[in-house]
Design a protein around this motif. Structure first.
Motif, PDB file in Angstrom:
ATOM      1  N   TYR A  50     -21.218-134.181 -10.829  1.00  0.00           N
ATOM      2  CA  TYR A  50     -21.724-135.217  -9.925  1.00  0.00           C
ATOM      3  C   TYR A  50     -23.194-134.987  -9.582  1.00  0.00           C
ATOM      4  O   TYR A  50     -23.920-135.944  -9.304  1.00  0.00           O
ATOM      5  CB  TYR A  50     -20.922-135.234  -8.613  1.00  0.00           C
ATOM      6  N   TYR A  51     -23.626-133.756  -9.585  1.00  0.00           N
ATOM      7  CA  TYR A  51     -24.970-133.443  -9.086  1.00  0.00           C
ATOM      8  C   TYR A  51     -26.109-134.033  -9.905  1.00  0.00           C
ATOM      9  O   TYR A  51     -27.086-134.520  -9.311  1.00  0.00           O
ATOM     10  CB  TYR A  51     -25.130-131.929  -8.900  1.00  0.00           C
ATOM     11  N   ILE A 100     -26.287-137.645  -8.811  1.00  0.00           N
ATOM     12  CA  ILE A 100     -26.826-137.740  -7.450  1.00  0.00           C
ATOM     13  C   ILE A 100     -28.342-137.544  -7.480  1.00  0.00           C
ATOM     14  O   ILE A 100     -29.090-138.295  -6.839  1.00  0.00           O
ATOM     15  CB  ILE A 100     -26.150-136.715  -6.514  1.00  0.00           C
ATOM     16  N   TRP A 145     -21.619-137.882  -3.677  1.00  0.00           N
ATOM     17  CA  TRP A 145     -21.580-136.611  -2.931  1.00  0.00           C
ATOM     18  C   TRP A 145     -20.205-136.443  -2.276  1.00  0.00           C
ATOM     19  O   TRP A 145     -19.601-135.370  -2.353  1.00  0.00           O
ATOM     20  CB  TRP A 145     -22.693-136.582  -1.886  1.00  0.00           C
ATOM     21  N   SER A 155     -17.664-135.669  -4.849  1.00  0.00           N
ATOM     22  CA  SER A 155     -17.740-134.287  -5.326  1.00  0.00           C
ATOM     23  C   SER A 155     -16.965-133.345  -4.410  1.00  0.00           C
ATOM     24  O   SER A 155     -16.396-132.359  -4.872  1.00  0.00           O
ATOM     25  CB  SER A 155     -19.200-133.842  -5.445  1.00  0.00           C
TER      26      SER A 155
END
Length: 125
Positions: free
Chosen positions: A74-75, A78, A115, A118
């Motif tokens: 996910y980062y 993001i 976020w 996640s």
């Protein structure tokens, strides 16, 4: 609640992948949706390559996060969204671009959704 989050995240992934693919196969149709006109020559190559890679990376990272359940995926998505929003703010404040409030709002809201996903859907590697 988990199903709703999963559905929203999956829809975001599919939307971003669709936008990326559209830039590859129909850039003339995709450009106006982002407020762009197509360049020519090297500029066109840059537009198609950079914009399609942005959206495909965004969508594929989200898809990989959903399938693998690894929160680390996910980062990158993001970061892409937050940096795009910050870039829009820089364009407005330093270069006289229009303030793209609706686009910034979408980028920030999707980044917050990812976020949250996640934390709720992902696990640490």
């Amino acid at each position: 609640m988990i199903r709703l989050i999963t559905l929203l995240v999956a829809l975001a992934s599919l939307l971003f992948i669709a936008i990326g693919v559209r830039w590859l196969v129909d850039p003339a149709g995709a450009a106006p949706e982002l407020g762009l006109s197509l360049s020519q020559g090297l500029g066109l190559s840059t537009q198609i390559g950079d914009i399609s890679s942005f959206f495909l990376t965004l969508g594929l990272c989200i898809a990989i996060a959903l399938v693998s359940k690894q929160r680390i995926w996910y980062y990158p998505a993001i970061m892409l969204l937050v940096l795009a929003a910050l870039g829009r703010l820089a364009a407005w404040s330093m270069h006289g671009a229009a303030l793209a409030v609706p686009q910034i709002a979408v980028e920030v809201l999707v980044a917050l959704l990812l976020w949250y996903a996640s934390k709720r859907l992902g696990r640490a590697p």
